[in-house]
Design an enzyme around this catalytic site. Structure first.
Site: not given
Ligand code: NAI
Length: 270
Positions: A150, A160
């Site tokens: 991000y 953030y």
């Molecule tokens: P999400 O909550 O669906 O995905 C985050 C994932 O990280 C989850 O599946 C969670 O179980 C996993 N996770 C957390 N701890 C873990 C561990 N110890 N071992 C393995 N997996 C673990 O949310 P999203 O938004 O799909 O996030 C995916 C990526 O996108 C992240 O890196 C997030 O920072 C990034 N992102 C998200 C944005 C947003 O506004 N949603 C914007 C820009 C980047």
């Protein structure tokens, strides 16, 4: 519409929690483009989420792995190669978590145990995954690795919190490991800097709805959604982008290079 861009390719997708997850949408798109997949998430997320539904849909095994545990990652890569009967062509790192954010601890008051844990999960995990992959020589030549990031890595978005530092480190690891893996095996590593997106991780950020609306108005094309992010991932996993590596690629409807928009000026005048 599918183009068969990933026909014959094999990939590991980290981070599909529920159908809002960017990783979930990416798994669906990769499958539609002809890829074979292995899905993975932390054991606790597997219990809480609905990943089995996705696994059935994309016909992929689910292998649990906590990204902070090296043995889990080793087991994941070993089992994935056994499943595929060969090397892996692409990896999606779609993982993020800040305990300071989750517990509402202000940036200036951060609890360093929380900071360490969040950094380990959100940033160092990319290094750990790449180190294991390199040791096992698990990724094919010209393979492609993407991590999601991000723009708070470059510019200040106060709420953030420490995720901004985690994302700066994540992007740095992509660049530095990208050099090493490029020289050694022609493996390419990039980060995609995505618009704010309504998912479980995204919605955890304080004032997130305001964030999304502001970014929408500040982006000439509007915010990129999770499906569009999945499309972009497919192009980077495909052979059409073989010379792209060590980049932080903005996928944000133009937000990152916009100073101000008429929509914001109009809003300020109200
Ligand atoms: P999400 O909550 O669906 O995905 C985050 C994932 O990280 C989850 O599946 C969670 O179980 C996993 N996770 C957390 N701890 C873990 C561990 N110890 N071992 C393995 N997996 C673990 O949310 P999203 O938004 O799909 O996030 C995916 C990526 O996108 C992240 O890196 C997030 O920072 C990034 N992102 C998200 C944005 C947003 O506004 N949603 C914007 C820009 C980047």
């Amino acid at each position: 519409m599918a183009y068969n861009l990933l026909r014959g390719k094999k990939g590991i997708i980290f981070g599909a929690l529920d159908e809002k997850s960017i990783a979930w949408k990416t798994a669906q798109r990769c499958k539609a483009e002809g890829a074979e997949l292995v899905l993975t998430n932390a054991p606790i997320a597997l219990r809480m989420g609905t990943i089995n539904q996705l696994a059935e849909e994309v016909n992929a095994p689910v292998i649990p792995a906590d990204v902070t545990v090296t043995a889990d990652i080793e087991n994941l890569f070993t089992q994935a190669q056994e499943h595929f009967g060969g090397k892996i062509d692409f990896v999606l790192h779609s993982i993020g978590m800040s305990i300071n954010v989750r517990k509402g601890v202000h940036y200036t008051e951060n609890n360093y145990d929380f900071t360490h844990k969040g950094m380990d999960i959100s940033a160092l995990s990319l290094h750990r995954i790449l180190q294991v992959a390199m040791k096992q020589d698990a990724i094919s030549e010209w393979g492609s690795v993407i991590a999601l990031t991000y723009i708070a890595a470059q510019r200040v978005f106060p709420d953030y919190n420490d995720m901004a530092d985690n994302k700066a480190m994540l992007e740095s690891i992509a660049r530095n490991f990208g050099y090493q893996y490029g020289v050694k095996k022609n493996v390419r590593i990039n980060t995609i800097s995505q618009s704010p997106t309504r998912t479980t991780a995204g919605s955890g950020v304080k004032g997130f709805d305001g964030f999304v609306d502001f970014a929408e108005k500040m982006s000439p094309l509007g915010n990129a959604n999770a499906d569009q992010c999945a499309d972009y991932c497919v192009t980077l996993f495909s052979d059409l982008t073989r010379m792209v590596t060590m980049q932080n690629l903005f996928h944000d409807g133009g937000f990152s290079f916009t100073g101000v928009t008429q929509a914001i000026i109009d809003q300020m005048g109200k």
